[in-house]
Design a protein around this motif. Sequence first.
Motif, PDB file in Angstrom:
ATOM      1  N   GLY A 147     -56.976  48.272  24.439  1.00  0.00           N
ATOM      2  CA  GLY A 147     -57.047  47.775  25.366  1.00  0.00           C
ATOM      3  C   GLY A 147     -56.995  46.941  25.989  1.00  0.00           C
ATOM      4  O   GLY A 147     -57.041  45.878  26.820  1.00  0.00           O
ATOM      5  N   TYR A 148     -55.390  47.189  25.825  1.00  0.00           N
ATOM      6  CA  TYR A 148     -54.745  46.097  26.646  1.00  0.00           C
ATOM      7  C   TYR A 148     -54.903  46.185  28.153  1.00  0.00           C
ATOM      8  O   TYR A 148     -54.882  44.578  28.650  1.00  0.00           O
ATOM      9  CB  TYR A 148     -53.142  46.451  26.390  1.00  0.00           C
ATOM     10  CG  TYR A 148     -51.856  45.722  26.715  1.00  0.00           C
ATOM     11  CD1 TYR A 148     -51.299  44.463  26.209  1.00  0.00           C
ATOM     12  CD2 TYR A 148     -51.285  45.491  27.815  1.00  0.00           C
ATOM     13  CE1 TYR A 148     -50.948  43.356  26.587  1.00  0.00           C
ATOM     14  CE2 TYR A 148     -50.348  44.674  28.655  1.00  0.00           C
ATOM     15  CZ  TYR A 148     -50.162  43.786  27.983  1.00  0.00           C
ATOM     16  OH  TYR A 148     -49.330  42.726  28.819  1.00  0.00           O
ATOM     17  N   TYR A 149     -54.203  47.110  28.252  1.00  0.00           N
ATOM     18  CA  TYR A 149     -55.141  47.041  30.918  1.00  0.00           C
ATOM     19  C   TYR A 149     -56.456  46.435  30.861  1.00  0.00           C
ATOM     20  O   TYR A 149     -56.889  46.988  30.433  1.00  0.00           O
ATOM     21  CB  TYR A 149     -54.405  48.151  31.194  1.00  0.00           C
ATOM     22  CG  TYR A 149     -53.410  48.861  30.572  1.00  0.00           C
ATOM     23  CD1 TYR A 149     -52.110  47.789  30.968  1.00  0.00           C
ATOM     24  CD2 TYR A 149     -52.245  49.605  29.838  1.00  0.00           C
ATOM     25  CE1 TYR A 149     -50.532  48.469  31.036  1.00  0.00           C
ATOM     26  CE2 TYR A 149     -51.324  49.648  29.977  1.00  0.00           C
ATOM     27  CZ  TYR A 149     -49.417  49.462  30.255  1.00  0.00           C
ATOM     28  OH  TYR A 149     -49.288  49.684  30.145  1.00  0.00           O
ATOM     29  N   ARG A 150     -55.831  46.209  32.096  1.00  0.00           N
ATOM     30  CA  ARG A 150     -57.200  45.313  32.146  1.00  0.00           C
ATOM     31  C   ARG A 150     -58.405  46.205  33.289  1.00  0.00           C
ATOM     32  O   ARG A 150     -57.829  46.372  34.670  1.00  0.00           O
ATOM     33  CB  ARG A 150     -57.060  44.212  33.659  1.00  0.00           C
ATOM     34  CG  ARG A 150     -57.102  42.824  32.434  1.00  0.00           C
ATOM     35  CD  ARG A 150     -56.697  41.471  33.222  1.00  0.00           C
ATOM     36  NE  ARG A 150     -56.207  41.174  34.070  1.00  0.00           N
ATOM     37  CZ  ARG A 150     -56.612  40.716  34.694  1.00  0.00           C
ATOM     38  NH1 ARG A 150     -57.536  39.606  33.951  1.00  0.00           N
ATOM     39  NH2 ARG A 150     -55.523  40.301  35.693  1.00  0.00           N
ATOM     40  N   ARG A 151     -57.924  47.947  33.014  1.00  0.00           N
ATOM     41  CA  ARG A 151     -58.982  48.443  33.858  1.00  0.00           C
ATOM     42  C   ARG A 151     -59.847  48.617  32.865  1.00  0.00           C
ATOM     43  O   ARG A 151     -59.938  49.218  31.669  1.00  0.00           O
ATOM     44  CB  ARG A 151     -57.872  49.480  33.977  1.00  0.00           C
ATOM     45  CG  ARG A 151     -56.855  50.056  32.963  1.00  0.00           C
ATOM     46  CD  ARG A 151     -56.357  51.041  33.610  1.00  0.00           C
ATOM     47  NE  ARG A 151     -56.069  52.318  32.808  1.00  0.00           N
ATOM     48  CZ  ARG A 151     -54.100  52.448  32.599  1.00  0.00           C
ATOM     49  NH1 ARG A 151     -53.659  52.111  33.228  1.00  0.00           N
ATOM     50  NH2 ARG A 151     -53.062  52.133  31.212  1.00  0.00           N
ATOM     51  N   PRO A 152     -61.539  49.584  33.225  1.00  0.00           N
ATOM     52  CA  PRO A 152     -61.685  50.295  32.721  1.00  0.00           C
ATOM     53  C   PRO A 152     -61.911  50.882  31.469  1.00  0.00           C
ATOM     54  O   PRO A 152     -62.725  50.730  30.575  1.00  0.00           O
ATOM     55  CB  PRO A 152     -63.503  50.743  34.107  1.00  0.00           C
ATOM     56  CG  PRO A 152     -63.064  50.072  34.617  1.00  0.00           C
ATOM     57  CD  PRO A 152     -61.364  49.361  35.057  1.00  0.00           C
ATOM     58  N   SER A 153     -61.463  52.254  31.819  1.00  0.00           N
ATOM     59  CA  SER A 153     -60.708  52.960  31.246  1.00  0.00           C
ATOM     60  C   SER A 153     -60.176  52.405  29.523  1.00  0.00           C
ATOM     61  O   SER A 153     -60.351  53.289  29.038  1.00  0.00           O
ATOM     62  CB  SER A 153     -60.066  53.865  32.004  1.00  0.00           C
ATOM     63  OG  SER A 153     -58.378  53.390  32.106  1.00  0.00           O
ATOM     64  N   VAL A 155     -60.638  49.687  28.633  1.00  0.00           N
ATOM     65  CA  VAL A 155     -62.076  48.813  27.775  1.00  0.00           C
ATOM     66  C   VAL A 155     -62.598  49.920  26.880  1.00  0.00           C
ATOM     67  O   VAL A 155     -63.042  49.842  26.086  1.00  0.00           O
ATOM     68  CB  VAL A 155     -62.357  48.316  28.745  1.00  0.00           C
ATOM     69  CG1 VAL A 155     -63.747  47.819  28.159  1.00  0.00           C
ATOM     70  CG2 VAL A 155     -62.742  47.067  29.793  1.00  0.00           C
ATOM     71  N   GLU A 156     -62.766  51.414  27.579  1.00  0.00           N
ATOM     72  CA  GLU A 156     -63.880  52.400  27.547  1.00  0.00           C
ATOM     73  C   GLU A 156     -62.974  52.509  26.327  1.00  0.00           C
ATOM     74  O   GLU A 156     -63.333  53.454  24.393  1.00  0.00           O
ATOM     75  CB  GLU A 156     -63.540  53.879  28.065  1.00  0.00           C
ATOM     76  CG  GLU A 156     -64.908  54.796  27.536  1.00  0.00           C
ATOM     77  CD  GLU A 156     -65.106  55.831  28.506  1.00  0.00           C
ATOM     78  OE1 GLU A 156     -65.173  55.280  29.733  1.00  0.00           O
ATOM     79  OE2 GLU A 156     -65.283  57.016  28.655  1.00  0.00           O
ATOM     80  N   GLY A 158     -60.840  51.517  23.591  1.00  0.00           N
ATOM     81  CA  GLY A 158     -60.067  50.396  22.880  1.00  0.00           C
ATOM     82  C   GLY A 158     -61.987  49.898  21.923  1.00  0.00           C
ATOM     83  O   GLY A 158     -62.234  49.958  20.945  1.00  0.00           O
ATOM     84  N   TRP A 159     -62.937  50.451  22.738  1.00  0.00           N
ATOM     85  CA  TRP A 159     -64.679  50.686  22.135  1.00  0.00           C
ATOM     86  C   TRP A 159     -64.553  51.714  21.636  1.00  0.00           C
ATOM     87  O   TRP A 159     -65.231  51.215  20.321  1.00  0.00           O
ATOM     88  CB  TRP A 159     -65.667  50.001  23.457  1.00  0.00           C
ATOM     89  CG  TRP A 159     -66.910  50.493  22.980  1.00  0.00           C
ATOM     90  CD1 TRP A 159     -67.546  51.376  22.940  1.00  0.00           C
ATOM     91  CD2 TRP A 159     -67.873  49.236  22.152  1.00  0.00           C
ATOM     92  NE1 TRP A 159     -68.871  51.521  22.481  1.00  0.00           N
ATOM     93  CE2 TRP A 159     -68.827  50.319  22.093  1.00  0.00           C
ATOM     94  CE3 TRP A 159     -67.500  48.110  21.717  1.00  0.00           C
ATOM     95  CZ2 TRP A 159     -69.917  49.350  20.845  1.00  0.00           C
ATOM     96  CZ3 TRP A 159     -68.905  47.489  20.747  1.00  0.00           C
ATOM     97  CH2 TRP A 159     -70.122  48.202  20.836  1.00  0.00           C
TER      98      TRP A 159
END
Lengths: 488, 223
Positions: A147-153, A155-156, A158-159
């Motif tokens: 989840g390093y980058y700050r973009r929605p994908s 986060v998805e 990483g989750w």
Amino acid sequence: MTALWIMLALAPAGALACLLLKDSPWARHVVTLACAGTFVCAVSLAIQVERNGALHAANGWLQIDSLSALIALIVTSLGTLCAWYAGDYMVEVRRHDENDAHWAPGRYEALYLGLMSCMIVSVASNNLGLLWVSVEGSTLSSALLVGYYRRPSAVEAGWKYLILSSVGITLALLATVLLFYSSVHLFGEGGAGLQWTALREVAAQLDPRFVRLAFLFALCGYGAKAGLAPMHSWLPDAYSQAPTPAAALMSTALLSASLTALLRFHAITAACVGAQWPDGLLTLFGIFSLVVALPFLLVQGEYKRLLAYSSLEHTGIVTLAIGFGTPLSVFAGLLHLIVQCFGKALAYLVGGSFLRATHSRRMDHWSGALEAAPSLGVLLAGGGIALMGLPPAGTFLSEWFILMAGFASTHHAVAVGALVALVFAFIGLSYHWTRMLLGRPRAGFADALPARAQAPMYILLAVVLVLGFALPQPLRALIEHAAGVLRP
Amino acid sequence: MIHVPDWLPRSNTVNLLAGAFLLSSLYVASQRRLLACVTAYQWNSVALALIALTVSLATGARHIAFAALLVLVVKAFAIPLLLRRVAERSHAAAEGEPFMGIPTGMLICGALVVIAFSQTRSLFGSGLSILSSCLPVSVAVTLVAMFIMVSRRRALMQVIGLVLLENAIFLAAVALTYGMPLVVEMGVLLDLLVGVALLGLFVGRIEETLGDSDTTRLDSLKG
């Protein structure tokens, strides 16, 4: 013995140093040097193990046998090369990528080394509880990297990675409990019932019902972590969203470490209920992973996702080979594990350079690679040859041996299926690679990384090619003995 | 082997606590409010710690008492605290439109409990351990927790399902083998604590990016 302790201590010490060094330019060198130090220790351990047999330490909590020495070599060497490349790559990401995480300086490096230390502990642990704790630790440290980058994908991805791996690993905990329980009538409630070596010795007297149940749960749990189908759904997302060096490390070293955890359960199960049942399951999951990956290999637009499915394919081949259960197939399976790890790491890292050069994740934007950047193009071709299993890459030899062993064993139908699947995988990969390598380059193609970032990739390429021509005698002996650990 | 007094198999204390363990997990399955679910998880963990404590009193095994204490600190206080903070920061206080209604879900959970109780005996036999009454409960809660994970949309509800699953496996470990060695238990609890903190972090980031924590909307990555 000292080498073992140094290997275990170096990565956490380096992580601490990185947190303290913050944005000093030394931090990146600390990562590479700490990883290189663990590699030197792994080499020295492998030599010791070959000379004197398995090492035991800490009252049986730690153990280095031929198998752990081999996997430790894979983990530490790839960790070093990826860290070396990451030095330049992450500088570029921080400078020019608008999605950069803006983490406190040193935190990325500390997490990378944290992942390394968890993998090293998991490889060296003899206690199945400690093995579980370290594999779970590796999930936690790598989830933040995914989840390093700050973009929605991101986060998805990483989750999905965190929740699926956590559920899987919880099932692996149940497997550990069940195996412990199957030995309570022999060892009592002391810690000895969790020691792999102790369990292996008394495997014939364990309660077979619980050992079978434990293996099924371990197959789901550690299999999910290794990315075997059908527990693989997190894999393309996580590998495509993580920063490239982290993705390269996860899809090679972490995969090998998780697969080894599964194989440790497999060895006990085979010694308890006979090899046929667990071998059958490994073969089934192996061929299934291989087949599931095919359609995604043929129609894929994004490079890193393509590599993730290729990773699924190769994990399938390794699992299949060990499932065939003949001495040749287990040997070839381990050889394939090594070569495909180096080939895949090469493909990931060179992909990272292209990503920075074209600012695009899609393969159709990378066409004309050989013309635009000849040096990178050669590396890309090398990675492709390794993943396709073409000569002169080492994967050709190992896949050849695996198919030979398959036809010599009783699993003819599976071997035929694997052969057909490999042909289709080859067609898919060669189609994508031809399009990337040839053709007219797009305007604005410029390698953003300094030329020195190519050095680790040339080392990876050299390993892949050398293993296609010759298997050095010490490495061959080590693989043979590691195969002996899996199949006495 | 640890000496086991023969009064324990019929101990009502353990049966009562196992009942509380099962009921609190079923309460989670029946609830849509996030905070109520966190509280139910807290009771679930307290019941687990008390079961472990009872075992340690009965058998005199000191490492189980330590494990019980750790469970109390980590699972009954630290993790609910973390989950509550995530829930309070979240915009939505309750589960959104469920995939299936609560009554249907409860019927399925009931069926899962019946299956667990009827099948566990045939696998493990009876009287293997002083806590064989806990085993069916542990299997039942494993199934219920997995059902919660697949039937809910909110990210936080899935985390609660995961920690319930972990509790059920801890109960299985206590019931089958009086718990694993203390060092291993400590490592497991540490991993769980860090894991929940990370999951809480991701729940926050999902809400930030989507404006909502509905996990069915996490569908941009395909193929």
